[in-house]
Design an enzyme around this catalytic site. Structure first.
Site, PDB file in Angstrom:
ATOM      1  N   LYS A  49       0.584  -1.411   0.222  1.00 58.42           N
ATOM      2  CA  LYS A  49      -0.373  -0.472   0.433  1.00 58.42           C
ATOM      3  C   LYS A  49       0.735   1.316   0.040  1.00 58.42           C
ATOM      4  O   LYS A  49       0.541   2.331   0.080  1.00 58.42           O
ATOM      5  CB  LYS A  49      -1.056   0.158   1.435  1.00 58.42           C
ATOM      6  CG  LYS A  49      -1.742  -0.954   0.652  1.00 58.42           C
ATOM      7  CD  LYS A  49      -2.708  -1.594   2.312  1.00 58.42           C
ATOM      8  CE  LYS A  49      -3.412  -2.674   1.867  1.00 58.42           C
ATOM      9  NZ  LYS A  49      -4.477  -2.450   3.526  1.00 58.42           N
ATOM     10  N   ASN A 166       1.397 -28.072   3.645  1.00 56.05           N
ATOM     11  CA  ASN A 166       1.562 -29.074   3.046  1.00 56.05           C
ATOM     12  C   ASN A 166      -0.228 -28.944   2.456  1.00 56.05           C
ATOM     13  O   ASN A 166      -0.686 -29.935   1.619  1.00 56.05           O
ATOM     14  CB  ASN A 166       2.279 -30.396   2.446  1.00 56.05           C
ATOM     15  CG  ASN A 166       2.566 -30.527   1.388  1.00 56.05           C
ATOM     16  OD1 ASN A 166       2.966 -30.964   0.740  1.00 56.05           O
ATOM     17  ND2 ASN A 166       3.163 -32.155   1.753  1.00 56.05           N
ATOM     18  N   ARG A 251       6.986 -33.346  -1.586  1.00 55.85           N
ATOM     19  CA  ARG A 251       6.126 -33.650  -0.857  1.00 55.85           C
ATOM     20  C   ARG A 251       5.342 -34.290  -0.950  1.00 55.85           C
ATOM     21  O   ARG A 251       4.763 -33.791  -2.506  1.00 55.85           O
ATOM     22  CB  ARG A 251       6.053 -31.788  -0.797  1.00 55.85           C
ATOM     23  CG  ARG A 251       6.652 -30.981  -0.151  1.00 55.85           C
ATOM     24  CD  ARG A 251       7.588 -30.853   1.470  1.00 55.85           C
ATOM     25  NE  ARG A 251       6.352 -31.176   2.109  1.00 55.85           N
ATOM     26  CZ  ARG A 251       6.288 -29.922   3.406  1.00 55.85           C
ATOM     27  NH1 ARG A 251       6.069 -28.958   2.902  1.00 55.85           N
ATOM     28  NH2 ARG A 251       5.319 -30.419   3.829  1.00 55.85           N
TER      29      ARG A 251
END
Ligand code: ZN
Length: 270
Positions: A49, A166, A251
């Site tokens: 911002k 995950n 993963r």
């Protein structure tokens, strides 16, 4: 200039209007800052911002509009639409006055270049706190990640945006119907809007603690759509859910090859 405009759009607008121009007078909260007269505005940029007006002496005028700030542009002698006491920053140049009303903060700071380099090591926007700014997240992703980075790695990269682990990774991909094999270079702005918007909704819904739930349907078939359900039928279409270890640091990723497939056609690439 309309209020409520995004800072990014504002930066583009001001960059076109001010870039290359020489400042004749700067007033901050009614006080003239004489050292800034005669300097050239080299560029206008935004980060989150914050809006940065970069000056050719290496310094930078940073402003934060907060909830009520806005920029206006006036000719000399043209009446202002807000009281002068609300003008936090007034830049006079080339026959115009650029007035920033009601800014939350204005300061003279070092050039953004210093901070930009530092940015890579920092955490991205916190998805539990903010309504995600998909354009900002996309710019972080493009700055931080090589173009062929798999989406499964991008979502877990806390420097891009903070909060996705995950479990949420697989759930967000399922809920937005994106195949896990997409790469950063194939993602459009809409992909960022959908993926990070979905992640933020899930994270906020789960802030209260208790079992993690991405599927609030009390039918006894579980609180998650795909995570941990390898080989079980997809809860939408019945296709067996797949599990593979994907990504550069592999993963477990769970997905439905029907709901989230097929592999993207070339026209998906933005
Ligand atoms: Zn399915």
């Amino acid at each position: 200039m309309p209020e409520g405009d995004t800072i990014h759009t504002l930066a583009r607008y001001l960059g076109a209007a001010l870039g290359g121009g020489v400042v004749t007078r700067v007033r901050v909260r009614g006080q003239v800052w004489p050292d800034l007269a005669g300097l050239r505005i080299q560029g206008v940029s935004s980060k989150g911002k914050h809006l940065y007006l970069e000056l050719n002496n290496g310094l930078c005028l940073r402003s934060h509009l907060g909830l009520y700030g806005s920029w206006h542009r006036y000719r000399p002698h043209e009446p202002w639409q807000k009281p002068e006491r609300q003008a936090v920053l007034v830049l006079e140049m080339e026959g115009w006055a650029y007035v920033c009303f009601n800014a939350k903060e204005v300061e003279l700071t070092r050039s953004t270049g210093f901070e930009s380099r530092d940015q890579r090591g920092r955490l991205g926007p916190d998805l539990t706190q903010d309504t995600p700014d998909a354009d900002l997240i996309r710019r972080r992703a493009l700055a931080i990640s090589p173009p062929d980075t798999p989406l499964v790695d991008l979502l877990l990269d806390q420097r891009v945006a903070c909060g996705i682990g995950n479990v949420y990774k697989s759930e967000v991909l399922f809920l937005t119907r994106r195949p896990p094999v997409l790469t950063v270079q194939q993602l459009s702005l809409q992909d960022f809007v959908d993926l990070y918007g979905s992640a933020a909704r899930l994270l906020r819904r789960n802030l209260g603690g208790g079992p993690r739930t991405t599927r609030a349907i009390p039918d006894g078939r579980g609180p998650l759509w795909v995570y941990g359900r390898a080989g079980l039928p997809c809860l939408v279409c019945g296709t067996p859910v797949r599990r593979e270890r994907l990504g550069r640091e592999p993963r477990s990723t769970y997905w439905c090859p029907t709901c989230q497939g097929p592999v993207p056609a070339p026209e998906r690439a933005a």
